[in-house]
Every structure is written in structure tokens, then in C-alpha cells.
Design a protein around this motif. Structure first.
Motif, PDB file in Angstrom:
ATOM      1  N   ALA A  53      39.163  46.416  45.707  1.00 48.22           N
ATOM      2  CA  ALA A  53      38.787  46.237  44.304  1.00 48.22           C
ATOM      3  C   ALA A  53      39.918  45.610  43.508  1.00 48.22           C
ATOM      4  O   ALA A  53      41.091  45.849  43.774  1.00 48.22           O
ATOM      5  N   GLY A  54      39.536  44.824  42.527  1.00 49.49           N
ATOM      6  CA  GLY A  54      40.547  44.236  41.664  1.00 49.49           C
ATOM      7  C   GLY A  54      39.926  43.350  40.611  1.00 49.49           C
ATOM      8  O   GLY A  54      38.708  43.204  40.543  1.00 49.49           O
ATOM      9  N   SER A  55      40.799  42.744  39.803  1.00 51.04           N
ATOM     10  CA  SER A  55      40.319  41.809  38.778  1.00 51.04           C
ATOM     11  C   SER A  55      40.189  40.400  39.354  1.00 51.04           C
ATOM     12  O   SER A  55      39.368  39.617  38.913  1.00 51.04           O
ATOM     13  N   PHE A  56      41.050  40.065  40.294  1.00 52.65           N
ATOM     14  CA  PHE A  56      41.023  38.760  40.968  1.00 52.65           C
ATOM     15  C   PHE A  56      40.904  37.624  39.945  1.00 52.65           C
ATOM     16  O   PHE A  56      40.010  36.783  40.039  1.00 52.65           O
ATOM     17  N   ALA A  72      36.038  43.576  39.489  1.00 49.92           N
ATOM     18  CA  ALA A  72      35.710  44.395  38.319  1.00 49.92           C
ATOM     19  C   ALA A  72      35.451  43.485  37.120  1.00 49.92           C
ATOM     20  O   ALA A  72      36.211  42.556  36.868  1.00 49.92           O
ATOM     21  N   LYS A  80      40.248  43.924  29.976  1.00 47.96           N
ATOM     22  CA  LYS A  80      41.443  43.192  30.435  1.00 47.96           C
ATOM     23  C   LYS A  80      41.460  41.746  29.966  1.00 47.96           C
ATOM     24  O   LYS A  80      42.404  41.025  30.250  1.00 47.96           O
ATOM     25  N   GLY A 110      31.753  49.434  35.288  1.00 44.23           N
ATOM     26  CA  GLY A 110      31.909  50.886  35.204  1.00 44.23           C
ATOM     27  C   GLY A 110      32.940  51.396  36.184  1.00 44.23           C
ATOM     28  O   GLY A 110      33.861  50.669  36.577  1.00 44.23           O
ATOM     29  N   MET A 143      46.334  55.352  39.153  1.00 42.66           N
ATOM     30  CA  MET A 143      44.949  54.964  39.441  1.00 42.66           C
ATOM     31  C   MET A 143      44.387  55.749  40.631  1.00 42.66           C
ATOM     32  O   MET A 143      43.262  56.244  40.588  1.00 42.66           O
ATOM     33  N   ASN A 157      41.286  58.303  40.382  1.00 33.05           N
ATOM     34  CA  ASN A 157      40.093  58.110  41.220  1.00 33.05           C
ATOM     35  C   ASN A 157      39.815  59.355  42.059  1.00 33.05           C
ATOM     36  O   ASN A 157      38.668  59.743  42.247  1.00 33.05           O
ATOM     37  N   LEU A 189      38.226  61.902  39.945  1.00 31.20           N
ATOM     38  CA  LEU A 189      36.825  61.568  39.654  1.00 31.20           C
ATOM     39  C   LEU A 189      35.926  61.782  40.866  1.00 31.20           C
ATOM     40  O   LEU A 189      34.744  62.087  40.731  1.00 31.20           O
TER      41      LEU A 189
HETATM   42  O1  PNS Z   1      43.520  43.799  39.973  1.00 34.40           O
HETATM   43  P1  PNS Z   1      43.652  44.956  39.030  1.00 34.40           P
HETATM   44  O2  PNS Z   1      43.417  44.511  37.610  1.00 34.40           O
HETATM   45  O3  PNS Z   1      44.947  45.696  39.188  1.00 34.40           O
HETATM   46  O4  PNS Z   1      42.473  45.973  39.410  1.00 34.40           O
HETATM   47  C1  PNS Z   1      42.286  47.176  38.698  1.00 34.40           C
HETATM   48  C2  PNS Z   1      40.899  47.783  38.992  1.00 34.40           C
HETATM   49  C3  PNS Z   1      39.815  46.773  38.678  1.00 34.40           C
HETATM   50  C4  PNS Z   1      40.815  48.166  40.441  1.00 34.40           C
HETATM   51  C5  PNS Z   1      40.753  49.048  38.093  1.00 34.40           C
HETATM   52  O5  PNS Z   1      41.021  48.690  36.766  1.00 34.40           O
HETATM   53  C6  PNS Z   1      39.370  49.678  38.188  1.00 34.40           C
HETATM   54  O6  PNS Z   1      39.049  50.300  39.163  1.00 34.40           O
HETATM   55  N1  PNS Z   1      38.539  49.469  37.142  1.00 34.40           N
HETATM   56  C7  PNS Z   1      37.218  50.032  37.062  1.00 34.40           C
HETATM   57  C8  PNS Z   1      37.168  51.192  36.084  1.00 34.40           C
HETATM   58  C9  PNS Z   1      37.644  52.481  36.729  1.00 34.40           C
HETATM   59  O7  PNS Z   1      37.099  52.956  37.693  1.00 34.40           O
HETATM   60  N2  PNS Z   1      38.717  53.063  36.159  1.00 34.40           N
HETATM   61  C10 PNS Z   1      39.249  54.334  36.618  1.00 34.40           C
HETATM   62  C11 PNS Z   1      40.283  54.158  37.713  1.00 34.40           C
HETATM   63  S1  PNS Z   1      41.852  53.903  37.008  1.00 34.40           S
END
Ligand code: PNS
Length: 165
Positions: free
Chosen positions: A10-13, A39, A44, A77, A107, A111, A114
Motif C-alpha cells: 500500500a502507498g500513495s505512489f 490510496a 495528502k 478509507g 502506522m 493498523n 485497528l
Molecule cells: O506512500 P505513503 O503515502 O507513505 O502511504 C501511506 C498509506 C497510504 C499506506 C497510509 O496513509 C494509509 O494506509 N492510508 C489509508 C488510511 C488508513 O488506513 N490510515 C490508518 C493507518 S495509519
């Protein structure tokens, strides 16, 4: 039935870099299948739209030898909710340097709070890519520099187009 060897990367990519692609290859040595999950994360304020980010990932993987083991998707989400829907057993993330650790630790623990289900697995980025990030790549292109060899060609072209360079 749950797929034991499915992971979600997972990521923003925003955008995908060679560091991400390297990490994906490392992940494929461990998992049978990996979903690259982009995501939407409007908070962001990404440079690229979701459609553009997905398109660049797909184009970057067009000639990948393990393309049958990779799926490209997006989610809105919570990541853990998405993970649950896919049946994945792990969240795959890359670690570059000590500076990544604090955010990643936070993070991973959030997670886990959650959902007890997925494990977060960190792999070290290849040393060649240790200094690159999507953010720094964008900064360099915006300022007129070259990022050739650090991102797929399609990514560099797209960034140049976006920044009018
Ligand atoms: O590439 P990134 O921006 O470091 O990725 C971050 C990402 C997308 C993995 C994180 O922001 C995410 O999981 N976003 C979804 C919302 C969520 O679940 N947030 C709670 C976990 S911190």
C-alpha cells in the motif's frame, strides 16, 4: 479461502519510483501474489490524480516477468478494511532509513490496533534507491533536473508534462 501468500503493498505512489519497483520484486520472492494498492488519500493532496497514478504503475509493470502475480488496485478509507476485503495476510512496506522508522512504526501499530489480522512486513529498499522518494523526485523534476534511471521513463515524461518542463 484465505490466500496465505497474498500481500498488499500500500502507498500513495505519487508517483511510483524504481525504489517501489525494487521493493515489489523483493516482496515477490516471499509472496505468491502482491496487490499494489494506491490510496486515494485526498488529504495528502497528491500531484497526480488517482487515475494517473494507476496508469503509471500499470505502464511501469507492462513488461514485468511476474505480471501474473501482481494486481494493481486502489482503495478509499482504512487500509485494514481494504486488507480484510482482499483476504491478504500482510501489509508490505519499504524502509529506507532511520527517518522512515517513526512514521512506519506509528502506522504499523495503529493498523494493529485497528485489526489484529494482517501483519505489517518491512523490507529494506535496495541500496541503489535508498535516497529516493516520490517527494524528492517531484522536487527535482519541478526544478528542471533529470531523474533518469530513478523512475520508469513513463513517470519522468508524465512529471515533465505536469510541471511544463
Ligand atoms: O506512500 P505513503 O503515502 O507513505 O502511504 C501511506 C498509506 C497510504 C499506506 C497510509 O496513509 C494509509 O494506509 N492510508 C489509508 C488510511 C488508513 O488506513 N490510515 C490508518 C493507518 S495509519
Amino acid at each position: 479461502m484465505e490466500d496465505k501468500r497474498l500481500a498488499v503493498y500500500a502507498g500513495s505512489f505519487d508517483p511510483i519510483t524504481n525504489g517501489h519497483l525494487d521493493l515489489l520484486d523483493r516482496g515477490l520472492k516471499i509472496f505468491d501474489k502482491i496487490i499494489i494498492a494506491v490510496a486515494e488519500n485526498p488529504a495528502k493532496k497528491p500531484l497526480l490524480t488517482l487515475a494517473e497514478r494507476l496508469e503509471l504503475i500499470r505502464a511501469s509493470l507492462a513488461n514485468h516477468p511476474d505480471s501474473h502475480s501482481i494486481q494493481v488496485d486502489s482503495f478509499k478509507g482504512l487500509l485494514v478494511d481494504y486488507i480484510q476485503r482482499t483476504g491478504a495476510v500482510a501489509i508490505l512496506r519499504g524502509l529506507r532509513a532511520v527517518s522512515d522508522f517513526e512514521y512506519e512504526f506509528q502506522m504499523a501499530l495503529m493498523n494493529r490496533k485497528l485489526s489484529r489480522k494482517p501483519e505489517t512486513l518491512y523490507l529494506m529498499t535496495g541500496a541503489r534507491w535508498i535516497y529516493i522518494s516520490s517527494r524528492i523526485i517531484k522536487e527535482v523534476v519541478q526544478a528542471g533536473g533529470s531523474v533518469t534511471g530513478l523512475v520508469p521513463e513513463v513517470v519522468e515524461s508524465k512529471l515533465r508534462e505536469k510541471f511544463g518542463k
